[in-house]
Design a protein around this motif. Structure first.
Motif, PDB file in Angstrom:
ATOM      1  N   ALA A   1     -16.202  -7.696  -4.688  1.00 32.53           N
ATOM      2  CA  ALA A   1     -16.066  -8.607  -3.145  1.00 32.53           C
ATOM      3  C   ALA A   1     -17.196  -7.877  -1.824  1.00 32.53           C
TER       4      ALA A   1
ATOM      5  N   LEU B   1     -11.931   0.724  -6.654  1.00 30.17           N
ATOM      6  CA  LEU B   1     -11.569   0.077  -6.170  1.00 30.17           C
ATOM      7  C   LEU B   1     -13.073  -0.841  -5.954  1.00 30.17           C
ATOM      8  N   ASN B   2     -12.558  -2.595  -5.920  1.00 32.85           N
ATOM      9  CA  ASN B   2     -13.558  -3.493  -5.661  1.00 32.85           C
ATOM     10  C   ASN B   2     -14.927  -3.257  -6.486  1.00 32.85           C
TER      11      ASN B   2
ATOM     12  N   ASN C   1      -9.647 -12.479  -8.762  1.00 35.41           N
ATOM     13  CA  ASN C   1     -10.118 -12.088 -10.067  1.00 35.41           C
ATOM     14  C   ASN C   1      -9.244 -12.091 -11.076  1.00 35.41           C
ATOM     15  N   ASN C   2      -9.999 -13.045 -12.160  1.00 39.42           N
ATOM     16  CA  ASN C   2     -10.076 -13.094 -13.460  1.00 39.42           C
ATOM     17  C   ASN C   2      -9.279 -13.158 -13.995  1.00 39.42           C
TER      18      ASN C   2
ATOM     19  N   ARG D   1     -10.605 -12.387   0.793  1.00 40.78           N
ATOM     20  CA  ARG D   1     -11.861 -10.566   0.164  1.00 40.78           C
ATOM     21  C   ARG D   1     -10.913  -9.151   0.594  1.00 40.78           C
TER      22      ARG D   1
ATOM     23  N   LYS E   1       2.637   4.220  -6.972  1.00 41.89           N
ATOM     24  CA  LYS E   1       0.891   4.517  -7.255  1.00 41.89           C
ATOM     25  C   LYS E   1       0.637   2.936  -8.260  1.00 41.89           C
ATOM     26  N   LYS E   2       1.061   3.871  -9.490  1.00 38.10           N
ATOM     27  CA  LYS E   2       0.250   2.863  -9.967  1.00 38.10           C
ATOM     28  C   LYS E   2       0.879   1.806 -11.036  1.00 38.10           C
TER      29      LYS E   2
ATOM     30  N   LYS F   1      -8.684  -9.172  -1.864  1.00 39.01           N
ATOM     31  CA  LYS F   1      -9.380  -8.878  -4.145  1.00 39.01           C
ATOM     32  C   LYS F   1      -9.847  -7.143  -4.039  1.00 39.01           C
ATOM     33  N   LYS F   2     -10.373  -7.345  -2.546  1.00 38.80           N
ATOM     34  CA  LYS F   2     -11.365  -6.107  -2.512  1.00 38.80           C
ATOM     35  C   LYS F   2     -10.485  -4.544  -2.965  1.00 38.80           C
ATOM     36  N   ASN F   3      -9.460  -4.887  -2.601  1.00 39.49           N
ATOM     37  CA  ASN F   3      -8.220  -3.916  -2.731  1.00 39.49           C
ATOM     38  C   ASN F   3      -6.684  -4.206  -3.723  1.00 39.49           C
ATOM     39  N   SER F   4      -7.401  -4.740  -4.931  1.00 36.61           N
ATOM     40  CA  SER F   4      -7.097  -4.737  -5.988  1.00 36.61           C
ATOM     41  C   SER F   4      -5.892  -5.672  -5.924  1.00 36.61           C
TER      42      SER F   4
ATOM     43  N   LYS G   1       0.995  -0.980  -0.183  1.00 34.45           N
ATOM     44  CA  LYS G   1       0.500  -0.256  -0.194  1.00 34.45           C
ATOM     45  C   LYS G   1       1.577   1.739   0.484  1.00 34.45           C
TER      46      LYS G   1
END
Lengths: 394, 176
Positions: free
Chosen positions: B56, B28-29, A164-165, A130, A104-105, A133-136, A99
Motif C-alpha cells: 500500500a 506487514l504491508n 488484497n487478493n 489503505r 495474535k495468530k 490493507k497495510k495492517n492486513s 489489534k
C-alpha cells in the motif's frame, strides 16, 4: 476453517427504523449478525467475534472479540436506535479492537453493515482502506437500507482500497421479500474465500428458502444427499401450492383444460422434474414437441431468482404452460426412487394427451405425436428394467 | 580496526539464517507476489530477480523470531539503487508490533543505508544493544527516492548464538 478474529460494526442509526426489510431494518440486521456469529464460531472453534455500534451515542464496543456466542447474542439485545452512523470512526475502532486481540495468530476481519448514508468523503474512506490493507485487515461490507448514488460509489472505493487478493467482499442487498440473513448466507461473507459452504451455512440455507449458489440449496448433494432430497421435495410442494393458488385465480380463463391438468399438478409435484428428463429424450423424434419444449426452456433461463414470480404470471395465462415451466426450472437430478412413479405417470395416457393438447402447435391426433406416445410407453418399460439393474449395482 | 570493519563477516560471526523460526515469521504491508521469503530464504535471496516489495505504501514491517537466543552483530541489506530502503529501524524482543506503535518505543538501533550498503555491504550495529535477542523487528521507514514502493532483494543477519542449553544433550548422571 481459517483462524479469524472478526469485528462486526452494527448500524443503529435512525435510518434503521424503516420497515422495508421485514420486520424492520434493525431486526433484519440483528438476525444477520447472530447468523454470522454462529457461522464463524462453527467453522473454527477458536474463532472470535466482537460487536460494536456505530451510531446512537457514538462508537461503542459492545463485545471485544470472544468465542462465547451467548455473550454476543446477549449484547445485541436491547440496543437503542438513534443518531447518525459514523463509518470511519467505527472501522478505526474495530481495527483497534482487533489489534488487541488475545490470539495474535488470528487473521483480522471487519464486517460492516452500512444501512444509512455515508457522510464521509471518498478520499477519507480510501485512506482508511489503505491503512487496513497495510495492517492486513480484511473488510466485508453489507450494503443495504438507504440507497443513494454516492453511497455505493464511496463503498466501492473503500473496498478497492482494502482488497488484497480478494479477501474483502461487498454485498448489496436490496429491499425485498427475502430476509437479509437469507441473502447473506449465499454470499462469500458466509462461505469464506471459496472454501465451500461450511456445514452451518448449508444447514442455514436449508432452513430458509433462499440460497442460489451453484447447487440448488448450498452444497447439499455432497454433504447430505438425504437432506438434499428432502429439500427438493419440499420446494416442489411449495411451488405446487403456489401454482394451485394462482390457478384458482385464473380459473375463468380456461375451465375445460383445467379439469385434467390441475388435478395432476397438485398430486405429483415431485415426479414432474423426472418427467422432464424423459420428455427431453424424445426431442430427436418429434419436431413439434421439441419446439414446444424449447419454448418452455427459454423462459426460466432468463431469470432464475424470480422464477416464482415468472411462474405465477404464466399460470394466469396458461396453466399447462406453467406446468411445463415448473418442470423445466427444476434441476435435472436423477432420482431412481421415483422412476417407477414416472412410468406410471407416462402410462396415464389421458394425462399426457391433455398436456399435449394445450401445448400450442401440437395436435394430439397427429401421427408423429401418436408414435411419440407409443415410444414413451416402451421407454417407461425400459426404465423399469434399468431400475433393478441400478439397484443391483448399488 | 579498519580491517575488521572492512571484512564482511567478523571472526566468530555467522549468518543467522539457520536460526530463524520460519513458522512465526511475519511481514506487514508486503505485496502478495513479492513476499518476505524472497529476501531472506536460502536460494531465493541469492536470486536478484526475486525481491520483497511493499504494497500500500513504501513502509515495511518485518518480524523475525529465532529458535535460539542470539547476539546480533551486523545486518546486510541489498536492494535496487532507487527503490531500496533508506532508514531502517530495529527492535529486539518486541512482539507483534504494528505500524501504529513504531513511534511508541525508541528503536534499539537505526541504520541509514547508503547506496554502498545497498550493494551488500553490511552495516555494523550497536552490538551491546543486541546481546540477548529472541526476535528481531525490522521497520523499513522509507526508501532512497521517496517512491511509492520499496524493494528489497536480500537481507542477511550476522551474529552469534548465546550458549543455551541443548536439552537433547542432557544426559542423566549416574549415581556413583
Amino acid at each position: 476453517m481459517v483462524l479469524e478474529a472478526t469485528m462486526i460494526c452494527v448500524d443503529n442509526s435512525e435510518w434503521m427504523r424503516n420497515g422495508d426489510y421485514s420486520p424492520s431494518r434493525f431486526q433484519a440486521q440483528s438476525d444477520a449478525v447472530s447468523l454470522i456469529c454462529g457461522a464463524k464460531t462453527q467453522s473454527n472453534p477458536e474463532n472470535t467475534v466482537g460487536v460494536l455500534t456505530m451510531a446512537a451515542k457514538g462508537v461503542r464496543v459492545l463485545a471485544t472479540p470472544t468465542s462465547d456466542l451467548g455473550k454476543i447474542l446477549a449484547c445485541m439485545h436491547g440496543l437503542e436506535i438513534g443518531g447518525q452512523m459514523n463509518l470511519a470512526a467505527g472501522i478505526q475502532v474495530a481495527q483497534l479492537a482487533l489489534k488487541h486481540r488475545q490470539n495474535k495468530k488470528q487473521q483480522q476481519r471487519i464486517i460492516v453493515f452500512a444501512g444509512s448514508p455515508v457522510k464521509h468523503e471518498k478520499k477519507m474512506l480510501e485512506l482508511i482502506g489503505r491503512k487496513l490493507k497495510k495492517n492486513s485487515v480484511a473488510l466485508d461490507i453489507v450494503n443495504f437500507g438507504e440507497e443513494d448514488e454516492g453511497k455505493t460509489e464511496k463503498l466501492e472505493a473503500l473496498l478497492a482500497a482494502v482488497n488484497n487478493n480478494d479477501s474483502s467482499h461487498m454485498v448489496h442487498v436490496p429491499p425485498g421479500p427475502n430476509a437479509l440473513s437469507d441473502v447473506l448466507i449465499s454470499t462469500p461473507i458466509f462461505t469464506g474465500d471459496g472454501e465451500g459452504g461450511s456445514g452451518f451455512a448449508a444447514a442455514a440455507a436449508a432452513a430458509s428458502a433462499g440460497g442460489v449458489s451453484g447447487y440448488d440449496f448450498g452444497v447439499d448433494p455432497n454433504l447430505d444427499p438425504e437432506l438434499a432430497l428432502a429439500l427438493r421435495v419440499s420446494m416442489e410442494e411449495e411451488r405446487a401450492r403456489q401454482e394451485a393458488a394462482a390457478k384458482k385465480a385464473a380459473e375463468d380463463a380456461s375451465k375445460q383444460e383445467k379439469g385434467g391438468g390441475q388435478h395432476a399438478i397438485s398430486q405429483d409435484a415431485t415426479m414432474t422434474e423426472n418427467k422432464t428428463n424423459d420428455l427431453w429424450k424424445q426431442d430427436d423424434e418429434s419436431a413439434l414437441l421439441q419446439q414446444a419444449l424449447a419454448m418452455s426452456m427459454d423462459d426460466p433461463e432468463v431469470s432464475h431468482d424470480v422464477r416464482d414470480t415468472d411462474m405465477s404470471e404464466a399460470a394466469t395465462d396458461d396453466p399447462e404452460l406453467a406446468l411445463a415451466l415448473q418442470m423445466s426450472v427444476a434441476d435435472s437430478a436423477k432420482d431412481s426412487a421415483s422412476q417407477t412413479d414416472v412410468s406410471k405417470l407416462l402410462a396415464d395416457q389421458s394425462f399426457v394427451s391433455s398436456v399435449l393438447a394445450s401445448l400450442p402447435g401440437v395436435d394430439p391426433n397427429d401421427s408423429s405425436v401418436k408414435d411419440l406416445l407409443a415410444s414413451m410407453q416402451s421407454q417407461s418399460d425400459k426404465n423399469e428394467e434399468e431400475r433393478p439393474n441400478e439397484e443391483e449395482e448399488k | 580496526m579498519s580491517a575488521e570493519s572492512a571484512s564482511a563477516v567478523h571472526k566468530g560471526q555467522v549468518d543467522l539464517l539457520d536460526f530463524i523460526d520460519w513458522s512465526s515469521v511475519e511481514c506487514l504491508n508486503q505485496s502478495t507476489t513479492h513476499s518476505l521469503p524472497n529476501a531472506i530464504k536460502q536460494g531465493y535471496r541469492e536470486d536478484d530477480g526475486l525481491h520483497l516489495e511493499s504494497d500500500a505504501d513504501e513502509q515495511l514491517l518485518l518480524y523475525i523470531p529465532f529458535t535460539q537466543v542470539i547476539k546480533l552483530y551486523s545486518i546486510a541489506v541489498k536492494g535496487p539503487e532507487d527503490e531500496g530502503p533508506k532508514t531502517v529501524k530495529l527492535w529486539s524482543n518486541k512482539e507483534h508490533m504494528g505500524f501504529s506503535n513504531v513511534n511508541d518505543f525508541p528503536p534499539n538501533d537505526v541504520a541509514v543505508l547508503s547506496p554502498e550498503n545497498l550493494k551488500g555491504k553490511p552495516v555494523l550495529l550497536k552490538y551491546v544493544k543486541f546481546q540477548n535477542v529472541r526476535s528481531l523487528t525490522i521497520f523499513i521507514e522509507d526508501n532512497q527516492t521517496e517512491s511509492e514502493i520499496t524493494k528489497v532483494q536480500k537481507i542477511q543477519l550476522y551474529g552469534s548464538t548465546v550458549e543455551t542449553t541443548d536439552m537433547k544433550g542432557l544426559k542423566k548422571i549416574e549415581d556413583h
